[in-house]
Design an enzyme around this catalytic site. Sequence first.
Site, short mmCIF file in Angstrom:
data_model
loop_
_atom_site.label_atom_id
_atom_site.label_comp_id
_atom_site.label_asym_id
_atom_site.label_seq_id
_atom_site.Cartn_x
_atom_site.Cartn_y
_atom_site.Cartn_z
N ARG A 55 6.99 -3.79 38.72
CA ARG A 55 5.97 -2.87 39.37
C ARG A 55 4.68 -3.30 39.48
NH1 ARG A 55 3.98 0.84 36.59
NH2 ARG A 55 5.90 1.50 35.47
N TYR A 108 -1.44 7.29 64.80
CA TYR A 108 -0.10 7.03 64.56
C TYR A 108 0.60 8.71 64.05
CZ TYR A 108 4.37 5.87 62.18
OH TYR A 108 5.42 5.83 62.10
N ASP A 180 -6.70 0.32 60.44
CA ASP A 180 -5.19 0.18 60.79
C ASP A 180 -4.96 -0.71 61.76
OD1 ASP A 180 -2.36 0.33 61.26
OD2 ASP A 180 -2.18 2.37 61.06
N LYS A 205 6.21 -3.54 61.47
CA LYS A 205 5.87 -3.99 62.94
C LYS A 205 5.58 -5.38 63.17
CE LYS A 205 6.09 0.63 62.73
NZ LYS A 205 4.87 1.35 62.72
#
Length: 392
Positions: A55, A108, A180, A205
């Site tokens: 982690r 978005y 973004d 994406k």
Amino acid sequence: MTGHDVDPLGFSSRAIHAGQDPDPTTGAVVVPIWQTSTYKQDGIGGLRGGYEYSRSANPTRTALEVQIAALEAGSRGFAFASGLAGQDTVLRSLLAPGDHVVIPADAYGGTFRQFDKVARPWGLDYDIARVTSVDAVRAALRPRTRLVWVESPTNPLLGVADIAAVAEVAHEAGALLVVDNTFASPYLQQPVSLGADIVTHSSTKYAGGHSDVVGGLVVVGHGDDHRELGERIAFHQNAVGAVAGPFDSWLVQRGLKTLAVRMERHCDNAERVVEFLLGHPAVAQVLYPGLPDHPGHDVAVRQMRRFGGMVSFRVRGGEDVAVKVCAETQLWTLGESLGGVESLIEHPARMTHASVAGTALEVPADLIRLSVGIEDVDDLIADLAQALDRLG
Ligand SMILES: *Cc1c(COP(=O)(O)O)cnc(C)c1O
């Protein structure tokens, strides 16, 4: 190439070599998928290479984090389980209840939901601004504004924000600018170089590029302030734990290596599709930053290498016609998401942007969004033609 300075190298050289040193034990030229949760210590605290627990850090994820920082011209990168997980970590790292943020009018849909349904109940206040207008961003600033959030090009209307000008306005007000950069990808636009403090991606994406992984990336800029931002994000990445797993990190790394050639082809194909749509009588309007009459064209020319693979258009005849076109294509797959090698078509008002219906972020019902893939463009055009011609 972590022990070597990649800064002077070109984009694709960095994509292929940053963080991608051959494995020291075997010489493997591809970073292995280090599918391990923990690491043997040579005596208590005797970590090999700083790895303790996956982690906190994992070598496959580290390779991706170095790679994306190099591609975005930033100082430090972070990889997450999804784009939204990365965004959530940015918000938690930088903001406290009572703070104010400015968010884009055609953000978005999932980003708007995150601000409205998660961050706001937690105590964050926001205003919505058309980020394509610097004056609108300035007017939305409040004394407690800590952060301005920008997408460019925007989704799904493909508006262009002047990142350098918005950065200046945000910084004058003592706020940070987050961009973004999912739609442009680091190949077409590098917001840190334009003054942004933090860049986020849905690597689901273009970065991944093959529609086979969900992931998120975050990059911080340079300088002492940004080193501190990086420390805070690193702390929250570990403390919240929304990290990218080794296999997902490996897939995104592989995708980034071919980003430049994919983006060139996405752009070539998009330009041809735009040309076709402009000449079709069923099409009322084409939205693409590469068009000289697009309101953000001049800014796009300044801040982007090319204009991207996303194209939106409005059809004559309203929502029913738009829905029918989406149903009639064969090669274009009806689906959400974007940025993969395969072309996708969707109806934002009923699909990706259904959650903003009835709000200031509502999108036109006659709008169709295309994610132009890298197939043979003549086939893509022929398929759109048969779907549009059927209406007449
Ligand atoms: C998809 C997307 C996101 C969210 O990313 P996930 O990987 O789906 O969590 C954020 N911003 C933009 C512009 C996107 O397209």
